[in-house]
Motif scaffolding. Structure first.
Motif, PDB file in Angstrom:
ATOM      1  N   SER A 134       0.838  -1.199   0.000  1.00  0.00           N
ATOM      2  CA  SER A 134       0.000   0.000   0.000  1.00  0.00           C
ATOM      3  C   SER A 134       0.877   1.255   0.000  1.00  0.00           C
ATOM      4  O   SER A 134       0.610   2.218  -0.721  1.00  0.00           O
ATOM      5  CB  SER A 134      -0.911  -0.002   1.225  1.00  0.00           C
ATOM      6  N   SER A 135       1.925   1.239   0.805  1.00  0.00           N
ATOM      7  CA  SER A 135       2.855   2.369   0.854  1.00  0.00           C
ATOM      8  C   SER A 135       3.553   2.544  -0.481  1.00  0.00           C
ATOM      9  O   SER A 135       3.713   3.674  -0.968  1.00  0.00           O
ATOM     10  CB  SER A 135       3.901   2.153   1.934  1.00  0.00           C
ATOM     11  N   LYS A 136       3.974   1.443  -1.072  1.00  0.00           N
ATOM     12  CA  LYS A 136       4.659   1.509  -2.365  1.00  0.00           C
ATOM     13  C   LYS A 136       3.737   2.074  -3.435  1.00  0.00           C
ATOM     14  O   LYS A 136       4.143   2.915  -4.236  1.00  0.00           O
ATOM     15  CB  LYS A 136       5.162   0.125  -2.759  1.00  0.00           C
ATOM     16  N   ARG A 137       2.478   1.637  -3.429  1.00  0.00           N
ATOM     17  CA  ARG A 137       1.502   2.168  -4.400  1.00  0.00           C
ATOM     18  C   ARG A 137       1.296   3.664  -4.202  1.00  0.00           C
ATOM     19  O   ARG A 137       1.216   4.417  -5.154  1.00  0.00           O
ATOM     20  CB  ARG A 137       0.171   1.430  -4.287  1.00  0.00           C
ATOM     21  N   SER A 138       1.243   4.091  -2.941  1.00  0.00           N
ATOM     22  CA  SER A 138       1.066   5.518  -2.646  1.00  0.00           C
ATOM     23  C   SER A 138       2.240   6.337  -3.162  1.00  0.00           C
ATOM     24  O   SER A 138       2.064   7.419  -3.732  1.00  0.00           O
ATOM     25  CB  SER A 138       0.897   5.737  -1.143  1.00  0.00           C
ATOM     26  N   LEU A 139       3.448   5.821  -2.965  1.00  0.00           N
ATOM     27  CA  LEU A 139       4.638   6.527  -3.450  1.00  0.00           C
ATOM     28  C   LEU A 139       4.653   6.590  -4.975  1.00  0.00           C
ATOM     29  O   LEU A 139       5.018   7.618  -5.564  1.00  0.00           O
ATOM     30  CB  LEU A 139       5.908   5.862  -2.920  1.00  0.00           C
ATOM     31  N   LEU A 140       4.258   5.514  -5.616  1.00  0.00           N
ATOM     32  CA  LEU A 140       4.211   5.523  -7.084  1.00  0.00           C
ATOM     33  C   LEU A 140       3.142   6.491  -7.585  1.00  0.00           C
ATOM     34  O   LEU A 140       3.342   7.174  -8.597  1.00  0.00           O
ATOM     35  CB  LEU A 140       3.972   4.114  -7.623  1.00  0.00           C
ATOM     36  N   ARG A 141       2.016   6.579  -6.876  1.00  0.00           N
ATOM     37  CA  ARG A 141       0.978   7.549  -7.251  1.00  0.00           C
ATOM     38  C   ARG A 141       1.492   8.976  -7.092  1.00  0.00           C
ATOM     39  O   ARG A 141       1.194   9.839  -7.907  1.00  0.00           O
ATOM     40  CB  ARG A 141      -0.272   7.337  -6.407  1.00  0.00           C
ATOM     41  N   ARG A 198       4.592   9.901  -7.419  1.00  0.00           N
ATOM     42  CA  ARG A 198       5.491  10.134  -8.552  1.00  0.00           C
ATOM     43  C   ARG A 198       4.685  10.458  -9.799  1.00  0.00           C
ATOM     44  O   ARG A 198       5.035  11.358 -10.559  1.00  0.00           O
ATOM     45  CB  ARG A 198       6.366   8.900  -8.780  1.00  0.00           C
ATOM     46  N   GLU A 199       3.587   9.745 -10.022  1.00  0.00           N
ATOM     47  CA  GLU A 199       2.717  10.015 -11.173  1.00  0.00           C
ATOM     48  C   GLU A 199       2.117  11.413 -11.085  1.00  0.00           C
ATOM     49  O   GLU A 199       2.042  12.122 -12.093  1.00  0.00           O
ATOM     50  CB  GLU A 199       1.602   8.972 -11.260  1.00  0.00           C
ATOM     51  N   LEU A 200       1.708  11.830  -9.879  1.00  0.00           N
ATOM     52  CA  LEU A 200       1.166  13.172  -9.690  1.00  0.00           C
ATOM     53  C   LEU A 200       2.223  14.227 -10.000  1.00  0.00           C
ATOM     54  O   LEU A 200       1.949  15.215 -10.689  1.00  0.00           O
ATOM     55  CB  LEU A 200       0.650  13.334  -8.262  1.00  0.00           C
ATOM     56  N   LEU A 201       3.438  14.028  -9.516  1.00  0.00           N
ATOM     57  CA  LEU A 201       4.524  14.969  -9.807  1.00  0.00           C
ATOM     58  C   LEU A 201       4.793  15.039 -11.308  1.00  0.00           C
ATOM     59  O   LEU A 201       5.010  16.124 -11.864  1.00  0.00           O
ATOM     60  CB  LEU A 201       5.793  14.574  -9.041  1.00  0.00           C
ATOM     61  N   ASP A 202       4.754  13.889 -11.979  1.00  0.00           N
ATOM     62  CA  ASP A 202       4.965  13.875 -13.431  1.00  0.00           C
ATOM     63  C   ASP A 202       3.867  14.636 -14.157  1.00  0.00           C
ATOM     64  O   ASP A 202       4.134  15.382 -15.104  1.00  0.00           O
ATOM     65  CB  ASP A 202       5.038  12.436 -13.958  1.00  0.00           C
ATOM     66  N   LYS A 203       2.617  14.462 -13.718  1.00  0.00           N
ATOM     67  CA  LYS A 203       1.499  15.187 -14.343  1.00  0.00           C
ATOM     68  C   LYS A 203       1.636  16.686 -14.129  1.00  0.00           C
ATOM     69  O   LYS A 203       1.409  17.477 -15.042  1.00  0.00           O
ATOM     70  CB  LYS A 203       0.161  14.717 -13.773  1.00  0.00           C
ATOM     71  N   MET A 204       1.998  17.067 -12.919  1.00  0.00           N
ATOM     72  CA  MET A 204       2.174  18.493 -12.623  1.00  0.00           C
ATOM     73  C   MET A 204       3.273  19.085 -13.498  1.00  0.00           C
ATOM     74  O   MET A 204       3.129  20.187 -14.025  1.00  0.00           O
ATOM     75  CB  MET A 204       2.520  18.700 -11.149  1.00  0.00           C
ATOM     76  N   GLU A 205       4.343  18.349 -13.659  1.00  0.00           N
ATOM     77  CA  GLU A 205       5.474  18.846 -14.441  1.00  0.00           C
ATOM     78  C   GLU A 205       5.097  19.063 -15.896  1.00  0.00           C
ATOM     79  O   GLU A 205       5.513  20.020 -16.521  1.00  0.00           O
ATOM     80  CB  GLU A 205       6.657  17.892 -14.344  1.00  0.00           C
ATOM     81  N   SER A 206       4.290  18.178 -16.440  1.00  0.00           N
ATOM     82  CA  SER A 206       3.945  18.281 -17.858  1.00  0.00           C
ATOM     83  C   SER A 206       2.810  19.268 -18.122  1.00  0.00           C
ATOM     84  O   SER A 206       2.564  19.629 -19.264  1.00  0.00           O
ATOM     85  CB  SER A 206       3.570  16.905 -18.409  1.00  0.00           C
ATOM     86  N   SER A 207       2.124  19.731 -17.074  1.00  0.00           N
ATOM     87  CA  SER A 207       0.941  20.551 -17.285  1.00  0.00           C
ATOM     88  C   SER A 207       1.215  22.040 -17.433  1.00  0.00           C
ATOM     89  O   SER A 207       0.423  22.742 -18.046  1.00  0.00           O
ATOM     90  CB  SER A 207      -0.067  20.325 -16.154  1.00  0.00           C
ATOM     91  N   SER A 208       2.307  22.550 -16.879  1.00  0.00           N
ATOM     92  CA  SER A 208       2.527  23.996 -16.946  1.00  0.00           C
ATOM     93  C   SER A 208       3.966  24.342 -16.600  1.00  0.00           C
ATOM     94  O   SER A 208       4.756  23.501 -16.216  1.00  0.00           O
ATOM     95  CB  SER A 208       1.583  24.698 -15.968  1.00  0.00           C
ATOM     96  N   LYS A 209       4.257  25.650 -16.733  1.00  0.00           N
ATOM     97  CA  LYS A 209       5.567  26.156 -16.322  1.00  0.00           C
ATOM     98  C   LYS A 209       5.598  26.151 -14.793  1.00  0.00           C
ATOM     99  O   LYS A 209       4.685  26.644 -14.147  1.00  0.00           O
ATOM    100  CB  LYS A 209       5.758  27.587 -16.844  1.00  0.00           C
ATOM    101  N   LEU A 210       6.621  25.569 -14.252  1.00  0.00           N
ATOM    102  CA  LEU A 210       6.664  25.366 -12.812  1.00  0.00           C
ATOM    103  C   LEU A 210       7.675  26.285 -12.139  1.00  0.00           C
ATOM    104  O   LEU A 210       8.661  26.710 -12.734  1.00  0.00           O
ATOM    105  CB  LEU A 210       7.024  23.911 -12.509  1.00  0.00           C
ATOM    106  N   GLU A 211       7.417  26.531 -10.882  1.00  0.00           N
ATOM    107  CA  GLU A 211       8.314  27.304 -10.045  1.00  0.00           C
ATOM    108  C   GLU A 211       9.480  26.410  -9.604  1.00  0.00           C
ATOM    109  O   GLU A 211       9.341  25.183  -9.542  1.00  0.00           O
ATOM    110  CB  GLU A 211       7.568  27.815  -8.812  1.00  0.00           C
ATOM    111  N   PRO A 212      10.606  27.021  -9.260  1.00  0.00           N
ATOM    112  CA  PRO A 212      11.770  26.227  -8.837  1.00  0.00           C
ATOM    113  C   PRO A 212      11.491  25.292  -7.659  1.00  0.00           C
ATOM    114  O   PRO A 212      12.058  24.200  -7.580  1.00  0.00           O
ATOM    115  CB  PRO A 212      12.803  27.290  -8.453  1.00  0.00           C
ATOM    116  N   TRP A 213      10.611  25.680  -6.750  1.00  0.00           N
ATOM    117  CA  TRP A 213      10.352  24.838  -5.577  1.00  0.00           C
ATOM    118  C   TRP A 213       9.828  23.463  -5.981  1.00  0.00           C
ATOM    119  O   TRP A 213      10.072  22.492  -5.277  1.00  0.00           O
ATOM    120  CB  TRP A 213       9.394  25.511  -4.592  1.00  0.00           C
ATOM    121  N   PHE A 214       9.105  23.391  -7.105  1.00  0.00           N
ATOM    122  CA  PHE A 214       8.581  22.099  -7.542  1.00  0.00           C
ATOM    123  C   PHE A 214       9.726  21.117  -7.774  1.00  0.00           C
ATOM    124  O   PHE A 214       9.672  19.963  -7.357  1.00  0.00           O
ATOM    125  CB  PHE A 214       7.749  22.244  -8.817  1.00  0.00           C
ATOM    126  N   TYR A 215      10.771  21.577  -8.452  1.00  0.00           N
ATOM    127  CA  TYR A 215      11.908  20.698  -8.744  1.00  0.00           C
ATOM    128  C   TYR A 215      12.687  20.363  -7.475  1.00  0.00           C
ATOM    129  O   TYR A 215      13.256  19.276  -7.362  1.00  0.00           O
ATOM    130  CB  TYR A 215      12.809  21.330  -9.803  1.00  0.00           C
TER     131      TYR A 215
END
Length: 138
Positions: free
Chosen positions: A3-10, A12-29
């Protein structure tokens, strides 16, 4: 554990979606690099540090803001450590040029008689790189 591993992978997927959706601020990286480091994904950490560097460099007036100078200094120390770990002449040279460019941008903004204290950190890192690069000249 699964369950923890699935949460961490989710996450990572959320971070990937955020990265591809718009110009991001340095704090995101910064957050993404920390997450990847905790997960043991070292190559992704370095990529995120470089994206954070580019995002910070593109922010207008960062070199005039003491807080952003401090954040840039911390970031450059992290990048410096990555290049030191690699240790190749190419990596050390690339790092030296990056550090010199950032330091020059800060120096050009401030009065030479009253530079930010962070410039001493840049000078120390550049000096260390010069010492290491001397080995390749022998």
């Amino acid at each position: 554990i699964s369950s923890s591993k699935r949460s961490l992978l989710r996450l990572r997927e959320l971070l990937d979606k955020m990265e591809s959706s718009s110009k991001l601020e340095p704090w995101f990286y910064e957050v993404s690099a920390y997450f990847n480091g905790q997960m043991g994904w070292q190559e992704d950490v370095f990529n995120d540090l470089m994206k954070e560097y580019r995002a910070m460099q593109s922010a207008p007036g960062w070199e005039a803001d003491p807080y952003r100078i401090h954040k840039m200094t911390l970031l450059m120390k992290d990048i410096f450590q990555w290049y030191l770990k690699d240790g190749s002449k190419e990596s050390l040279t690339k790092c030296k040029f990056m550090l010199s460019g950032v330091a020059k941008k800060i120096r050009n903004y401030f009065d030479p008689s009253d530079p930010p204290k962070e410039l001493a950190d840049f000078d120390a890192m550049i000096e260390k790189l010069n010492e290491l690069l001397m080995v390749f000249k022998k």
